[in-house]
Write an enzyme that holds these catalytic residues in place. Structure first.
Site, PDB file in Angstrom:
ATOM      1  N   LYS A  84      91.436 -41.567  49.550  1.00 14.51           N
ATOM      2  CA  LYS A  84      90.082 -41.651  50.110  1.00 14.51           C
ATOM      3  C   LYS A  84      90.078 -41.475  51.627  1.00 14.51           C
ATOM      4  CE  LYS A  84      89.770 -46.724  50.560  1.00 14.51           C
ATOM      5  NZ  LYS A  84      89.523 -46.810  52.004  1.00 14.51           N
ATOM      6  N   ASP A  85      91.240 -41.677  52.282  1.00 14.36           N
ATOM      7  CA  ASP A  85      91.336 -41.513  53.730  1.00 14.36           C
ATOM      8  C   ASP A  85      91.711 -40.095  54.142  1.00 14.36           C
ATOM      9  OD1 ASP A  85      90.770 -44.191  54.005  1.00 14.36           O
ATOM     10  OD2 ASP A  85      92.854 -44.800  54.304  1.00 14.36           O
ATOM     11  N   SER A 130      82.351 -49.427  56.462  1.00 17.48           N
ATOM     12  CA  SER A 130      81.996 -48.195  55.761  1.00 17.48           C
ATOM     13  C   SER A 130      80.488 -47.945  55.778  1.00 17.48           C
ATOM     14  CB  SER A 130      82.497 -48.276  54.316  1.00 17.48           C
ATOM     15  OG  SER A 130      81.819 -47.367  53.483  1.00 17.48           O
ATOM     16  N   LEU A 131      80.082 -46.761  56.223  1.00 11.68           N
ATOM     17  CA  LEU A 131      78.666 -46.396  56.173  1.00 11.68           C
ATOM     18  C   LEU A 131      78.186 -46.265  54.728  1.00 11.68           C
ATOM     19  CD1 LEU A 131      78.432 -43.722  59.038  1.00 11.68           C
ATOM     20  CD2 LEU A 131      77.918 -46.166  59.147  1.00 11.68           C
ATOM     21  N   ARG A 132      79.083 -45.816  53.853  1.00 17.03           N
ATOM     22  CA  ARG A 132      78.742 -45.718  52.427  1.00 17.03           C
ATOM     23  C   ARG A 132      78.379 -47.096  51.872  1.00 17.03           C
ATOM     24  NH1 ARG A 132      81.686 -47.355  48.341  1.00 17.03           N
ATOM     25  NH2 ARG A 132      83.525 -47.576  49.662  1.00 17.03           N
ATOM     26  N   ARG A 133      79.196 -48.087  52.184  1.00 13.19           N
ATOM     27  CA  ARG A 133      78.909 -49.440  51.716  1.00 13.19           C
ATOM     28  C   ARG A 133      77.648 -49.985  52.367  1.00 13.19           C
ATOM     29  NH1 ARG A 133      85.235 -50.833  52.484  1.00 13.19           N
ATOM     30  NH2 ARG A 133      85.964 -50.222  50.390  1.00 13.19           N
ATOM     31  N   ARG A 150      86.724 -54.096  61.145  1.00 15.05           N
ATOM     32  CA  ARG A 150      87.895 -53.224  61.214  1.00 15.05           C
ATOM     33  C   ARG A 150      89.156 -54.058  61.073  1.00 15.05           C
ATOM     34  NH1 ARG A 150      88.075 -48.688  64.157  1.00 15.05           N
ATOM     35  NH2 ARG A 150      90.121 -48.503  63.152  1.00 15.05           N
ATOM     36  N   VAL A 153      93.878 -55.294  55.782  1.00 15.54           N
ATOM     37  CA  VAL A 153      93.328 -56.212  54.785  1.00 15.54           C
ATOM     38  C   VAL A 153      93.527 -57.670  55.203  1.00 15.54           C
ATOM     39  CG1 VAL A 153      93.536 -57.032  52.405  1.00 15.54           C
ATOM     40  CG2 VAL A 153      93.559 -54.572  52.892  1.00 15.54           C
ATOM     41  N   ARG A 156      91.113 -58.634  57.970  1.00 16.35           N
ATOM     42  CA  ARG A 156      89.735 -58.759  57.491  1.00 16.35           C
ATOM     43  C   ARG A 156      89.541 -60.066  56.725  1.00 16.35           C
ATOM     44  NH1 ARG A 156      87.825 -52.580  55.932  1.00 16.35           N
ATOM     45  NH2 ARG A 156      89.083 -51.531  57.499  1.00 16.35           N
ATOM     46  N   CYS A 243      84.191 -39.759  56.595  1.00 12.66           N
ATOM     47  CA  CYS A 243      83.879 -41.190  56.641  1.00 12.66           C
ATOM     48  C   CYS A 243      82.708 -41.454  57.591  1.00 12.66           C
ATOM     49  CB  CYS A 243      85.099 -41.990  57.088  1.00 12.66           C
ATOM     50  SG  CYS A 243      85.449 -41.843  58.831  1.00 12.66           S
TER      51      CYS A 243
END
Length: 308
Positions: A84-85, A130-133, A150, A153, A156, A243
């Site tokens: 996905k990246d 994420s802009l999608r999220r 940012r 994992v 975050r 992205c």
């Protein structure tokens, strides 16, 4: 064309990137016991700049550049990425040599205080990079305060546990790979919620001319996953997405049939455009383009151009 005796894997230094690279290394050692496999950990610009959203500093391609330079210079032979990246178009001279079987493709709702997304109170603070999220969150709950998040994992999760957020949204596969499955309160799954194109899939990047290495990787390649992500990425490519654009795609393959759901959104307003279509599993690119064209006809071009 002789079989390589040693293989060096360029990888980012985050815990997730190292896990994925070691997973590939382990699979290769199992299949080729005489092969010496080494990891070459590196820091990319995408890892270094954490005070600005990815969309402002050039997108997820920043996670690849240093690894590709190492491959060009002969310091590494392959690079392992979350697919996905990976940009829709690779730099000249590079190719995807193999795609591993897909793990959980969906997003995860993670919270220390709330069991389900619908339990969030009015004005709750939700972190996501994420802009999608953000677009899908805004569509479901316009009252939420969406904050940029940012870091790797572990970083975050630490920010969540520190009280900076009421909840965060992460890829389920990343949490599962790092042993954090218990942190997942709810999976945000299709059809109600769509992931990033190719989310959950690991890709191995090679130098395009390295046919011996491509052959070496062939046992790791999962064709069903490749078909699904090819449709998703073809849709995103036709929409000229990255992205920096709120685009989601999810394909399911059953025998000779392939179904693709696509989405383009607006992270500011929560407006979502969706389209679903079905096609043949031996023509994933055609299906991706079909869904992209339908989205453009519905007005996706207006949403995409507004991001300038």
């Amino acid at each position: 064309m002789s079989t390589p005796q040693r293989l060096r894997i360029a990888t980012r230094q985050s815990a997730l990137a190292l896990w994925q690279s070691e997973h590939v290394a382990s699979r290769l050692r199992e299949r080729h016991p005489a092969l010496v496999v080494e990891l070459v950990p590196m820091t990319t610009r995408g890892d270094q700049v954490l005070d600005r959203p990815l969309a402002q500093i050039g997108g997820k391609g920043l996670f690849l550049k240093e690894l590709e330079v190492a491959m060009q210079a002969g310091h590494a032979d392959i690079a392992v990425h979350s697919l996905k990246d990976v940009p829709m178009e690779l730099e000249a001279g590079f190719a995807i040599g193999a795609i591993l079987a897909r793990a959980d493709p969906f997003d995860a709702f993670v919270s220390s205080r709330f069991e389900r997304f619908d339990d969030l109170p009015q004005g709750a603070r939700v972190g996501t990079s994420s802009l999608r999220r953000q677009a899908q969150l805004r569509a479901r709950r316009p009252d939420l305060e969406l904050l940029d998040l940012r870091g790797n994992v572990n970083t975050r999760l630490a920010k969540l546990d520190n009280g900076d957020f009421d909840a965060i949204i992460l890829a389920a596969a990343g949490l599962q790979r790092l042993g954090f499955n218990q942190r997942i309160r709810e999976r945000l799954a299709a059809p109600g919620w769509l992931p990033a194109a190719a989310q959950g899939a690991i890709a191995i990047e090679i130098r395009e001319a390295d046919h011996a290495i491509r052959d070496l990787l062939s046992d790791l390649h999962d064709q069903t996953t490749a078909i699904r992500v090819e449709a998703e990425r073809a849709m995103t490519r036709r929409l000229q997405g990255s992205c920096q654009v709120p685009i989601a795609a999810y394909a399911e393959c059953e025998g000779e049939r392939l179904r693709l759901s696509g989405l383009v959104g607006d992270a500011a307003t929560g407006e979502l455009l969706r389209h679903d279509a079905e096609g043949r599993s031996d023509a994933p690119i055609a299906l991706g383009i079909t869904v992209a064209e339908a989205l453009l006809e519905a007005g996706a071009g207006r949403l995409l151009s507004s991001l300038g």
